[in-house]
Write a protein that holds these residues in place. Structure first.
Motif, PDB file in Angstrom:
ATOM      1  N   MET A 148      34.018  44.122  36.498  1.00 35.54           N
ATOM      2  CA  MET A 148      34.993  43.034  36.335  1.00 35.54           C
ATOM      3  C   MET A 148      34.364  41.609  36.898  1.00 35.54           C
ATOM      4  O   MET A 148      34.170  41.574  37.811  1.00 35.54           O
ATOM      5  CB  MET A 148      36.216  43.404  37.197  1.00 35.54           C
ATOM      6  N   ASP A 149      34.110  40.850  35.897  1.00 39.42           N
ATOM      7  CA  ASP A 149      33.615  39.477  36.263  1.00 39.42           C
ATOM      8  C   ASP A 149      34.432  38.245  35.966  1.00 39.42           C
ATOM      9  O   ASP A 149      35.597  38.612  35.455  1.00 39.42           O
ATOM     10  CB  ASP A 149      32.316  39.208  35.509  1.00 39.42           C
ATOM     11  N   LEU A 150      34.147  37.052  36.462  1.00 34.95           N
ATOM     12  CA  LEU A 150      34.991  35.908  36.229  1.00 34.95           C
ATOM     13  C   LEU A 150      35.205  35.710  34.954  1.00 34.95           C
ATOM     14  O   LEU A 150      36.331  35.303  34.411  1.00 34.95           O
ATOM     15  CB  LEU A 150      34.359  34.864  36.811  1.00 34.95           C
ATOM     16  N   THR A 151      34.327  35.667  34.135  1.00 34.53           N
ATOM     17  CA  THR A 151      34.387  35.363  32.781  1.00 34.53           C
ATOM     18  C   THR A 151      35.525  36.390  31.971  1.00 34.53           C
ATOM     19  O   THR A 151      36.460  35.955  31.248  1.00 34.53           O
ATOM     20  CB  THR A 151      33.284  35.819  31.740  1.00 34.53           C
ATOM     21  N   GLN A 158      47.403  40.152  36.098  1.00 34.08           N
ATOM     22  CA  GLN A 158      47.625  38.544  35.991  1.00 34.08           C
ATOM     23  C   GLN A 158      47.539  37.879  37.394  1.00 34.08           C
ATOM     24  O   GLN A 158      47.165  36.831  37.776  1.00 34.08           O
ATOM     25  CB  GLN A 158      48.735  38.443  35.226  1.00 34.08           C
ATOM     26  N   ASP A 159      48.304  38.566  38.367  1.00 33.50           N
ATOM     27  CA  ASP A 159      48.650  38.165  39.837  1.00 33.50           C
ATOM     28  C   ASP A 159      47.445  37.960  40.553  1.00 33.50           C
ATOM     29  O   ASP A 159      46.769  37.001  41.038  1.00 33.50           O
ATOM     30  CB  ASP A 159      49.717  38.960  40.507  1.00 33.50           C
ATOM     31  N   TYR A 160      46.715  39.137  40.518  1.00 30.80           N
ATOM     32  CA  TYR A 160      45.319  39.161  41.223  1.00 30.80           C
ATOM     33  C   TYR A 160      44.369  38.025  40.484  1.00 30.80           C
ATOM     34  O   TYR A 160      43.473  37.357  41.291  1.00 30.80           O
ATOM     35  CB  TYR A 160      44.805  40.376  41.063  1.00 30.80           C
ATOM     36  N   ALA A 161      44.443  38.032  39.129  1.00 30.12           N
ATOM     37  CA  ALA A 161      43.294  37.138  38.392  1.00 30.12           C
ATOM     38  C   ALA A 161      43.432  35.639  38.660  1.00 30.12           C
ATOM     39  O   ALA A 161      42.657  34.924  38.991  1.00 30.12           O
ATOM     40  CB  ALA A 161      43.524  37.415  36.826  1.00 30.12           C
ATOM     41  N   GLY A 162      44.828  35.191  38.830  1.00 23.12           N
ATOM     42  CA  GLY A 162      45.320  33.917  39.190  1.00 23.12           C
ATOM     43  C   GLY A 162      44.615  33.542  40.597  1.00 23.12           C
ATOM     44  O   GLY A 162      44.224  32.678  40.695  1.00 23.12           O
ATOM     45  N   ARG A 163      44.834  34.581  41.522  1.00 25.89           N
ATOM     46  CA  ARG A 163      44.398  34.343  42.934  1.00 25.89           C
ATOM     47  C   ARG A 163      42.916  34.184  42.844  1.00 25.89           C
ATOM     48  O   ARG A 163      42.298  33.420  43.618  1.00 25.89           O
ATOM     49  CB  ARG A 163      44.724  35.206  43.979  1.00 25.89           C
ATOM     50  N   ILE A 164      42.283  35.206  42.308  1.00 27.30           N
ATOM     51  CA  ILE A 164      40.742  35.153  42.267  1.00 27.30           C
ATOM     52  C   ILE A 164      40.022  33.963  41.684  1.00 27.30           C
ATOM     53  O   ILE A 164      39.136  33.368  42.120  1.00 27.30           O
ATOM     54  CB  ILE A 164      40.228  36.676  41.672  1.00 27.30           C
ATOM     55  N   LEU A 165      40.725  33.537  40.409  1.00 31.37           N
ATOM     56  CA  LEU A 165      40.345  32.334  39.931  1.00 31.37           C
ATOM     57  C   LEU A 165      40.536  30.966  40.686  1.00 31.37           C
ATOM     58  O   LEU A 165      39.683  29.906  40.619  1.00 31.37           O
ATOM     59  CB  LEU A 165      40.806  32.250  38.718  1.00 31.37           C
ATOM     60  N   ALA A 166      41.680  30.814  41.452  1.00 30.85           N
ATOM     61  CA  ALA A 166      41.856  29.630  42.184  1.00 30.85           C
ATOM     62  C   ALA A 166      40.802  29.753  43.610  1.00 30.85           C
ATOM     63  O   ALA A 166      40.649  28.823  43.676  1.00 30.85           O
ATOM     64  CB  ALA A 166      43.440  29.927  42.781  1.00 30.85           C
ATOM     65  N   LEU A 167      40.807  30.962  43.874  1.00 26.64           N
ATOM     66  CA  LEU A 167      39.777  30.873  45.085  1.00 26.64           C
ATOM     67  C   LEU A 167      38.392  30.400  44.854  1.00 26.64           C
ATOM     68  O   LEU A 167      37.522  29.945  45.374  1.00 26.64           O
ATOM     69  CB  LEU A 167      39.625  32.380  45.702  1.00 26.64           C
ATOM     70  N   THR A 168      37.921  31.136  43.513  1.00 26.65           N
ATOM     71  CA  THR A 168      36.758  30.872  42.739  1.00 26.65           C
ATOM     72  C   THR A 168      36.659  28.861  42.762  1.00 26.65           C
ATOM     73  O   THR A 168      35.444  28.479  42.883  1.00 26.65           O
ATOM     74  CB  THR A 168      36.490  31.268  41.391  1.00 26.65           C
ATOM     75  N   GLU A 169      37.753  28.505  42.152  1.00 22.78           N
ATOM     76  CA  GLU A 169      37.665  27.165  42.051  1.00 22.78           C
ATOM     77  C   GLU A 169      37.512  26.309  43.420  1.00 22.78           C
ATOM     78  O   GLU A 169      37.081  25.398  43.245  1.00 22.78           O
ATOM     79  CB  GLU A 169      38.973  26.502  41.303  1.00 22.78           C
ATOM     80  N   GLU A 170      38.315  26.886  44.327  1.00 22.29           N
ATOM     81  CA  GLU A 170      38.255  26.287  45.704  1.00 22.29           C
ATOM     82  C   GLU A 170      36.675  26.299  46.445  1.00 22.29           C
ATOM     83  O   GLU A 170      36.221  25.391  46.600  1.00 22.29           O
ATOM     84  CB  GLU A 170      39.115  27.093  46.326  1.00 22.29           C
TER      85      GLU A 170
END
Length: 288
Positions: free
Chosen positions: A1-4, A65-77
């Motif tokens: 499972m990757d960011l893309t 969807q909940d986890y994806a939102g948090r992971i992508l937000a942390l990535t952007e951070e």
């Protein structure tokens, strides 16, 4: 499972179709379908139910969807922290309705003047809903009554607020909750912190409200109260900004129980440039 894969999944979940997600991500639909299939195969579950051209998210999909939102937000951070970039891009803010209506317009105006390249995305709702959205990664920061109680959150005081009890013009004086024991009241949904404050105010005086009618707007609440149908507790600043302010009486809460602070709150350790700029503007405003 990757960011893309997570970005593709989130786009499909938000858009409801592969075609729309492909357009949003500037990819061909076949690539989006392949990425989704690979993710489902890897996880061993269906993330969507297929119905012709529409996709309906499953329970497993909602969890991801909940986890994806948090992971992508942390990535952007992480990108913002490493790059040290100036405020730019989308800044997602949440706020309780009264703060958004009365307190934020001048602050947002100053923010836009200072950082016109930032696109402010403001959503409003009850404090509980705003906190949940912050923890889920849907917001970068939220304005709620504070201080924050969740261990993953931190913040700073933003605005002083006072809650007042409002009644019809011919209502007898109210000095404590016992004076209106069993009265009909108007309030927002159960996850509204102001409603909890109202109910706790009754409890402290060993009193209790009667029927609680849930409303969707302050204008509706004031209209019902002015007609003599019940009472309500609302921010004094909100009442003062409303056309119907002269149609009701406002009673202060004894022992300063109605005094509180609105806080700007964010996830601990997550202070990107857009948020830092907002905090700096608030500090400047306090010094004036």
């Amino acid at each position: 499972m990757d960011l893309t894969q997570l970005e593709v999944f989130r786009a499909i979940a938000q858009e409801g179709s592969v075609t729309a997600a492909a357009a949003r991500l500037h990819r061909v639909p076949s690539n989006i379908s392949t990425r989704l299939r690979q993710l489902e195969d890897e996880l061993g579950v269906a993330l969507f139910n297929r119905e012709k051209l529409r996709l309906h998210i499953t329970d497993a999909g909602r969890t991801l969807q909940d986890y994806a939102g948090r992971i992508l937000a942390l990535t952007e951070e992480a990108r913002e922290r490493v790059s040290g970039q100036h405020p730019t891009g989308i800044f997602t803010l949440g706020a309780i309705e009264s703060t958004a209506a009365v307190r934020l317009p001048p602050l947002i105006a100053r923010y836009h003047q200072a950082w016109p390249e930032v696109e402010l995305d403001l959503s409003t709702g009850p404090s509980g809903e705003m906190t949940e959205g912050l923890l889920a990664g849907r917001f970068s920061a939220v304005f709620i009554d504070g201080p924050p109680k969740h261990p993953q959150l931190e913040g700073v005081p933003a605005f002083a607020e006072e809650m007042v009890l409002i009644s019809s013009l011919n209502h007898p004086a109210v000095s404590c909750a016992a004076d209106i024991n069993g009265a009909t009241i108007y309030a927002f949904r159960a996850n509204c912190s102001y409603r909890r404050l109202f109910e706790n105010w009754f409890a402290v005086d060993n009193a209790a409200p009667g029927k609680i009618f849930e409303m969707e707007s302050y204008h509706g609440i004031v209209a019902c109260v002015s007609a003599g149908a019940g009472l309500a507790m609302i921010p004094k600043s909100m009442l003062q900004s409303m056309p119907g302010r002269d149609s009701v009486l406002a009673w202060p809460l004894a022992e300063a129980r109605g005094h509180l602070h609105i806080w700007l709150v964010w996830r601990k350790g997550n202070r990107p440039a857009n948020l830092e700029a907002m905090i700096a503007l608030m500090d400047t405003g306090k010094q004036r």
